[in-house]
Design an enzyme around this catalytic site. Structure first.
Site, short mmCIF file in Angstrom:
data_model
loop_
_atom_site.label_atom_id
_atom_site.label_comp_id
_atom_site.label_asym_id
_atom_site.label_seq_id
_atom_site.Cartn_x
_atom_site.Cartn_y
_atom_site.Cartn_z
N HIS A 50 -10.09 1.21 1.55
CA HIS A 50 -9.63 2.56 1.93
C HIS A 50 -10.82 3.50 2.11
O HIS A 50 -10.89 4.24 3.10
CB HIS A 50 -8.73 3.13 0.83
CG HIS A 50 -7.30 2.72 0.92
ND1 HIS A 50 -6.50 3.01 2.00
CD2 HIS A 50 -6.51 2.06 0.04
CE1 HIS A 50 -5.28 2.54 1.80
NE2 HIS A 50 -5.26 1.95 0.61
N HIS A 87 -9.27 -3.76 -2.10
CA HIS A 87 -8.25 -2.98 -1.41
C HIS A 87 -8.62 -1.49 -1.43
O HIS A 87 -8.58 -0.81 -0.39
CB HIS A 87 -6.90 -3.20 -2.10
CG HIS A 87 -5.75 -2.49 -1.47
ND1 HIS A 87 -4.69 -3.15 -0.89
CD2 HIS A 87 -5.47 -1.16 -1.32
CE1 HIS A 87 -3.82 -2.27 -0.42
NE2 HIS A 87 -4.27 -1.05 -0.67
N GLU A 88 -9.01 -0.98 -2.61
CA GLU A 88 -9.31 0.44 -2.74
C GLU A 88 -10.61 0.83 -2.04
O GLU A 88 -10.67 1.86 -1.37
CB GLU A 88 -9.35 0.84 -4.22
CG GLU A 88 -8.04 0.62 -4.97
CD GLU A 88 -6.84 1.22 -4.25
OE1 GLU A 88 -6.95 2.36 -3.76
OE2 GLU A 88 -5.81 0.54 -4.17
N CYS A 116 0.84 -1.20 0.00
CA CYS A 116 0.00 0.00 0.00
C CYS A 116 0.87 1.25 0.00
O CYS A 116 1.86 1.32 0.75
CB CYS A 116 -0.91 0.00 1.23
SG CYS A 116 -2.02 1.41 1.32
#
Length: 198
Positions: free
Chosen positions: A171, A167-168, A123
């Protein structure tokens, strides 16, 4: 739909630098991002989008060393200090190009099957060593507006792009990838899980 075209975001003379990226444990990375309301993006909104696109496209074209930045394949809005729901993804996987600028992405369905990326995830916002297998869903169904194709998407993703999207969106939901690592056994993998990567 929006008052900006993707090609306009490419016409940028911005020079990416490491200071663009907010690092763990900055509190903005632990705040749930807000949906972008309406279709009129402000000058500040457009500036943040330009930064996201510029940073990742520099990496995509193998120029990260030139600008002395850490290379990446995707970025979420809050990683550049913008508390809005947007993510930019640009990478190749086995000769296939994955290229999305997603506005208000939401995962509406997840498969029960589990997958993980081997040897693990990284990351831009995490400099500490957080090794281990990140437990993900093998498939995810996503709804969003894609600013590149200029259309709403309502589709299922699998493989490495599904890992990347989780993953995004993680966030945007105030999470970091290491939240999904088994802290007692970081490299534990059940035989029923799908390994993605070498």
């Amino acid at each position: 739909m929006y008052n900006i075209k993707f090609l306009d975001l490419l016409n940028s003379n911005l020079k990416p630098n490491p200071q663009w990226i907010f690092k763990d444990p900055h509190p903005i990375l632990r705040e749930v991002t807000q949906d972008i309301e309406g279709n009129e993006l402000s000058k500040d909104d457009i500036y943040y989008l330009k930064k996201m696109v510029r940073y990742i496209d520099v990496c995509y074209h193998n120029q990260a060393k030139k600008y002395k930045i850490r290379s990446g394949i995707a970025i979420a809005a809050n990683q550049v200090g913008w508390n809005k729901r947007a993510t930019y993804i640009h990478f190749n996987d086995e000769a296939k190009e994955h290229h999305y600028l997603l506005i208000n992405p939401h995962i509406i369905k997840r498969s029960s099957e589990i997958a993980y990326l081997n040897p693990g995830e990284g990351c831009l916002s995490v400099d500490d060593d957080r090794s281990g297998y990140v437990i993900r869903n093998k498939k995810v169904h996503v709804k969003a507006y894609d600013l590149i194709s200029e259309q709403f998407i309502d589709q299922e993703f699998s493989g490495i792009i599904a890992i990347c999207i989780q993953h995004e969106i993680g966030h945007l939901d105030a999470g970091l990838y290491y939240d999904n690592i088994n802290q007692q056994q970081p490299f534990y993998a059940d035989p029923s899980w799908t390994k993605i990567g070498r």
